[in-house]
Design a protein around this motif. Structure first.
Motif, short mmCIF file in Angstrom:
data_model
loop_
_atom_site.label_atom_id
_atom_site.label_comp_id
_atom_site.label_asym_id
_atom_site.label_seq_id
_atom_site.Cartn_x
_atom_site.Cartn_y
_atom_site.Cartn_z
N ARG A 6 0.83 -1.20 0.00
CA ARG A 6 0.00 0.00 0.00
C ARG A 6 0.87 1.26 0.00
NH1 ARG A 6 -2.63 -3.36 3.72
NH2 ARG A 6 -4.66 -4.08 2.95
N LEU A 7 1.95 1.23 0.78
CA LEU A 7 2.84 2.38 0.85
C LEU A 7 3.52 2.64 -0.50
CD1 LEU A 7 4.09 4.61 2.57
CD2 LEU A 7 5.83 2.97 3.28
N ILE A 8 3.92 1.59 -1.18
CA ILE A 8 4.53 1.73 -2.51
C ILE A 8 3.52 2.37 -3.46
CG2 ILE A 8 5.43 0.49 -4.52
CD1 ILE A 8 7.38 0.69 -2.12
N GLN A 9 2.27 1.92 -3.42
CA GLN A 9 1.23 2.50 -4.27
C GLN A 9 1.00 3.97 -3.94
OE1 GLN A 9 -2.23 0.02 -3.91
NE2 GLN A 9 -1.39 -1.55 -5.25
N LEU A 10 0.98 4.29 -2.65
CA LEU A 10 0.82 5.69 -2.24
C LEU A 10 1.96 6.54 -2.77
CD1 LEU A 10 -0.64 7.86 -0.47
CD2 LEU A 10 0.95 7.19 1.35
N CYS A 11 3.17 6.08 -2.61
CA CYS A 11 4.33 6.84 -3.09
C CYS A 11 4.27 7.03 -4.60
CB CYS A 11 5.62 6.14 -2.69
SG CYS A 11 5.93 6.16 -0.92
N ASP A 12 3.87 6.00 -5.32
CA ASP A 12 3.75 6.10 -6.77
C ASP A 12 2.71 7.15 -7.17
OD1 ASP A 12 4.35 5.21 -9.50
OD2 ASP A 12 2.31 4.41 -9.44
N SER A 13 1.67 7.28 -6.37
CA SER A 13 0.60 8.23 -6.71
C SER A 13 0.99 9.68 -6.42
CB SER A 13 -0.69 7.88 -5.96
OG SER A 13 -0.58 8.19 -4.59
N MET A 14 2.16 9.87 -5.79
CA MET A 14 2.61 11.23 -5.48
C MET A 14 3.97 11.56 -6.09
SD MET A 14 1.38 11.56 -1.47
CE MET A 14 2.94 11.04 -0.89
N TYR A 51 -5.83 6.33 4.64
CA TYR A 51 -5.39 5.18 5.45
C TYR A 51 -4.08 5.50 6.17
CZ TYR A 51 -3.68 0.45 6.48
OH TYR A 51 -3.18 -0.66 7.10
N PHE A 52 -3.09 6.02 5.42
CA PHE A 52 -1.79 6.30 6.03
C PHE A 52 -1.82 7.55 6.90
CE2 PHE A 52 -0.27 3.16 2.99
CZ PHE A 52 0.54 2.40 3.83
N GLU A 53 -2.66 8.50 6.57
CA GLU A 53 -2.81 9.67 7.46
C GLU A 53 -3.39 9.24 8.80
OE1 GLU A 53 -3.18 13.37 4.31
OE2 GLU A 53 -5.03 12.42 5.00
N GLU A 54 -4.34 8.31 8.77
CA GLU A 54 -4.90 7.80 10.02
C GLU A 54 -3.84 7.03 10.81
OE1 GLU A 54 -8.17 4.52 11.43
OE2 GLU A 54 -8.69 5.77 9.70
N LYS A 55 -3.06 6.21 10.14
CA LYS A 55 -1.99 5.46 10.80
C LYS A 55 -0.94 6.39 11.41
CE LYS A 55 -1.09 0.95 9.24
NZ LYS A 55 -1.49 0.43 10.47
N ALA A 56 -0.80 7.58 10.82
CA ALA A 56 0.18 8.55 11.29
C ALA A 56 -0.41 9.50 12.33
CB ALA A 56 0.74 9.33 10.12
N GLY A 57 -1.52 9.11 12.92
CA GLY A 57 -2.12 9.94 13.96
C GLY A 57 -2.85 11.16 13.44
N GLY A 58 -3.31 11.10 12.20
CA GLY A 58 -4.06 12.21 11.63
C GLY A 58 -3.21 13.27 10.96
N LYS A 59 -1.90 13.03 10.87
CA LYS A 59 -1.03 14.01 10.21
C LYS A 59 -1.29 14.03 8.71
CE LYS A 59 2.79 14.07 13.39
NZ LYS A 59 4.22 13.89 13.57
N ASN A 60 -1.18 15.20 8.12
CA ASN A 60 -1.29 15.36 6.69
C ASN A 60 -0.11 14.65 6.03
OD1 ASN A 60 -0.61 16.73 4.07
ND2 ASN A 60 -2.51 17.81 4.55
N ILE A 61 -0.38 13.86 4.99
CA ILE A 61 0.67 13.08 4.35
C ILE A 61 1.81 13.95 3.84
CG2 ILE A 61 -0.29 13.01 2.00
CD1 ILE A 61 1.23 10.02 3.86
N TYR A 62 1.50 15.16 3.41
CA TYR A 62 2.54 16.04 2.87
C TYR A 62 3.46 16.58 3.95
CZ TYR A 62 -0.48 15.47 -1.09
OH TYR A 62 -1.25 14.91 -2.07
N GLU A 63 2.99 16.63 5.19
CA GLU A 63 3.87 16.98 6.30
C GLU A 63 4.89 15.87 6.52
OE1 GLU A 63 1.69 17.84 9.87
OE2 GLU A 63 0.29 19.14 8.81
#
Length: 72
Positions: A6-14, A51-63
């Protein structure tokens, strides 16, 4: 599928040749170049971000990836 995949897919999408881009900008760029971008894939990418923002405690992915200062 596990979180690693999932993380690889997320990184690819950005990821662009210049570095990290806003996900929507990246998907619109793909749509412009290839003429389409499937809605289900768009929605899946947004879901991965949430999904990953939730796993990171609600932090914005771009942060987490330091969007404005990251350079490859």
């Amino acid at each position: 599928m596990g979180d690693y995949d999932r993380l690889i897919q997320l990184c690819d999408s950005m990821a662009t040749a210049e570095g990290v881009a806003k996900m929507e900008e990246r998907m619109l760029d793909v749509k412009r170049r290839y003429g389409s971008y499937p809605q289900d894939k768009w929605d899946a990418n947004i879901g991965l971000r949430a999904y990953f923002e939730e796993k990171a405690g609600g932090k914005n992915i771009y942060e987490l990836v330091v969007k404005d200062t990251f350079r490859p």
